[in-house]
Design an enzyme around this catalytic site. Sequence first.
Site, mmCIF file in Angstrom:
data_model
loop_
_atom_site.group_PDB
_atom_site.id
_atom_site.type_symbol
_atom_site.label_atom_id
_atom_site.label_comp_id
_atom_site.label_asym_id
_atom_site.label_seq_id
_atom_site.Cartn_x
_atom_site.Cartn_y
_atom_site.Cartn_z
ATOM 1 N N HIS A 84 53.561 65.939 14.152
ATOM 2 C CA HIS A 84 54.444 65.106 14.027
ATOM 3 C C HIS A 84 53.714 63.503 13.495
ATOM 4 C CE1 HIS A 84 52.822 64.801 17.888
ATOM 5 N NE2 HIS A 84 53.090 63.500 17.709
ATOM 6 N N ASP A 129 53.921 72.473 15.547
ATOM 7 C CA ASP A 129 53.341 71.077 15.900
ATOM 8 C C ASP A 129 51.859 71.023 15.584
ATOM 9 O OD1 ASP A 129 53.902 68.176 15.856
ATOM 10 O OD2 ASP A 129 53.493 68.501 17.702
ATOM 11 N N GLY A 216 49.260 57.777 21.961
ATOM 12 C CA GLY A 216 48.311 57.984 21.048
ATOM 13 C C GLY A 216 47.647 59.432 21.436
ATOM 14 N N SER A 218 49.170 62.459 20.349
ATOM 15 C CA SER A 218 49.160 63.527 19.763
ATOM 16 C C SER A 218 48.083 63.703 18.855
ATOM 17 C CB SER A 218 50.412 62.722 18.787
ATOM 18 O OG SER A 218 51.650 62.476 19.613
#
Length: 270
Positions: A84, A129, A216, A218
């Site tokens: 993502h 992900d 922030g 991720s």
Amino acid sequence: MQHSAKHLKRVTAVGAVALAAFSLSPSVASALPTDNPGGHRAAPDATVVGGSRAQQGAFPFMVRLSMGCGGSMLSDDIVLTAAHCVDGSGPDTSITATGGVVDLEDPDAVTATSTEVVQAPGYDGTGKDWALIKLDRPLDQPTLATAQDDSYDKGDFTIAGWGADQEGGAQQRYLLTAQVPFVDDATCKSAYSGLVEDEELCAGKMDTGGVDTCQGDSGGPMFRKDDAGEWIQVGIVSWGEGCARPGKPGVYTEVSTFAADIEAAAAQLG
């Protein structure tokens, strides 16, 4: 099933944020601005919630990515991050990776520019992900081994990042780190009905909250020591409800599930 609006990816839009404003925040899945690529709302500046400042050299495999995410060095010129955090697969020269330091303003920081991105095949916002970013030159820093099976998917894990240090907080200048305990699938499922059990791993303090990744963070790694005492990555910061809330653990991509796919994609990048 797509994650609902309150179960958000832990990305933050940092294009317009000064480097000194960077920070980690507890749960990677916090609110993000709606102009973020991929439809994930980007959050205000933020770092790991409940964390402390990391010592220089403690986690030399960590990198900060210019789109407002974290990552780890899979090889000397390939970064492992979250799907993502990127906008599909293909040539991409828009991302800058910063490494070698815990202080993003340190003059000794080293940088490299992306040349190509591989987003997990079939990624649709739920599960899967992970992504790889090929750099235009090697970064002179250690890599982080990835878990090849679920042997290390329990116990206490280490998280680190430059994201927000509180829900809705600002990005951090200094790398923050903390420890979070494993949360079993059944317990995590009671918190998040949309959990993809075969692809995601949960961690956090269910009873008290207070420690988590946040906006922030991720794409950054969740890791622990293996039997040989070496760091090994078991998770990738993905999403959650808010940051460090009681009963709402952080959700991480289960690296061992995708180890073969990640290795194959890295081989194709060369």
